[in-house]
Scaffold this active site. Structure first.
Site, short mmCIF file in Angstrom:
data_model
loop_
_atom_site.label_atom_id
_atom_site.label_comp_id
_atom_site.label_asym_id
_atom_site.label_seq_id
_atom_site.Cartn_x
_atom_site.Cartn_y
_atom_site.Cartn_z
N SER A 51 19.80 35.40 23.93
CA SER A 51 20.98 36.25 23.82
C SER A 51 20.50 37.66 23.51
O SER A 51 19.32 37.87 23.19
CB SER A 51 21.89 35.75 22.69
OG SER A 51 21.21 35.88 21.46
N ASP A 83 20.99 35.38 28.44
CA ASP A 83 22.27 34.69 28.25
C ASP A 83 23.32 35.73 27.82
O ASP A 83 23.07 36.54 26.93
CB ASP A 83 22.06 33.63 27.15
CG ASP A 83 23.23 32.68 27.02
OD1 ASP A 83 23.96 32.49 28.00
OD2 ASP A 83 23.39 32.10 25.92
N HIS A 84 24.47 35.69 28.43
CA HIS A 84 25.59 36.59 28.07
C HIS A 84 25.20 38.07 28.03
O HIS A 84 25.50 38.76 27.04
CB HIS A 84 26.22 36.17 26.74
CG HIS A 84 26.98 34.89 26.83
ND1 HIS A 84 28.22 34.80 27.42
CD2 HIS A 84 26.64 33.63 26.46
CE1 HIS A 84 28.61 33.53 27.38
NE2 HIS A 84 27.67 32.81 26.82
N GLY A 210 28.44 26.14 26.14
CA GLY A 210 29.05 25.42 25.03
C GLY A 210 28.88 23.92 25.14
O GLY A 210 29.81 23.16 24.89
N THR A 234 23.61 25.75 19.79
CA THR A 234 24.02 25.26 18.47
C THR A 234 23.24 24.01 18.02
O THR A 234 22.79 23.94 16.87
CB THR A 234 25.53 24.94 18.48
OG1 THR A 234 26.24 26.14 18.87
CG2 THR A 234 26.02 24.49 17.12
ZN LIG Z 1 27.63 30.76 26.55
#
Ligand SMILES: [Zn+2]
Length: 296
Positions: A51, A83-84, A210, A234
């Protein structure tokens, strides 16, 4: 420089062979080592992803250098992905630093603006031989700089997905199908009918964000219904944190026992736990044992 594989090649192989590649968020040396160790042991292709927050934490150059050093020691296909990505500048910086692919996440913008920004990033990336991922629809939950309230969340429309891919020329699409970032409150409810419809309408690989905390049965259905890239962040954090907690239960304070203050002992427990979690995901995604044919 050529340590990393192109993400596009890795995902097309998954599309043709009916499995999904795990994209695991890395934040430091230990998480990179855990991911590569898992890929080697499982003989699974892998996507390392960062990220912008992770880049802010470790440094862009440091992240690429660490990932590249670890990748040199294996024949398993490894890609490095943003990512993102929040904008053109972030994508360009990662492309310049040696990433294999970038995500541009303009999903919070109105559809025409999402199309325009994604198209701009894709056009630039393609001139450098780099592939892109983009997102349509919005996910509930909190991720780096992406906050969506429950009320605002909406899923990707299959017809719009087709139009979006055609107009942006993105190489992979992450449609919102009821997935959320972080931990799910209550039972996850993915819209598999919607996923199958999107799969029929677009030819590019599809991405599930997710995916931590989803039951294995849902993951397997997603792979069966046409997902080729599955993002896990996560569950890696939880594996690390639980392992470190167990150390501090054993040594609640620094004492004369040398091991009680050796950071290598503590971090290695986290590293081993992350490796085990990543291996489990790879088997769940059907990616184990696919490295050799993906290399050809
Ligand atoms: Zn994501």
């Amino acid at each position: 420089m050529a340590a990393f594989r192109t993400t596009k090649h890795i995902l097309i192989h998954a599309l043709e062979h009916g499995y999904a590649v795990g994209a695991f968020n890395i934040t430091n040396l230990e998480s990179i080592q855990a991911a590569i160790m898992a890929a080697k042991t499982e003989q699974a292709p892998i996507i390392l992803q960062t990220s912008e927050k992770a880049i802010g934490y470790a440094g862009l150059g440091q992240m690429v250098a660490m990932a590249r050093e670890e990748t040199k020691r294996t024949k398993v296909p490894v890609a490095l992905h943003l990512d993102h990505g929040s904008g053109f500048a972030a994508a360009k910086a990662c492309i310049g630093a040696g990433y294999s692919s970038v995500m541009i996440d303009a999903s919070s913008l109105p559809f025409p603006d999402n199309v325009a920004l994604t198209r701009r990033v894709s056009a630039y990336a393609h001139t450098k031989g780099i592939s892109t991922e983009a997102e349509l629809g919005r996910l509930v939950g909190v991720e780096d700089k992406v906050k969506v309230s429950e009320r605002d969340a909406f899923m990707a429309d299959p017809a719009k997905c087709r139009e979006f891919v055609r107009r942006t020329r993105c190489d992979a699409l992450a449609p919102a199908i009821g997935n959320v970032h972080g931990l799910y409150y209550g039972t996850p409810k993915l819209d598999f009918d919607r996923l199958r419809e999107i799969r029929q309408k677009v030819t590019v690989p599809l991405v599930l964000h997710g995916a931590s905390d989803l039951p294995a049965s849902d993951i397997r259905k997603c792979v069966r219904d046409g997902i080729q890239k599955i993002n896990i962040d996560t569950d890696i954090r939880i594996a690390f944190t639980e392992a470190v907690h167990s150390f501090f239960r054993r040594f609640p304070r620094v004492s004369h026992t040398r091991g009680s203050y050796d950071m290598r002992t503590i971090l290695n427990l986290g590293r081993e736990a992350m490796t085990a979690t990543i291996r489990k995901k790879m088997r769940m995604f059907g990616a184990s044992g696919k490295a050799k044919s993906a290399t050809k």
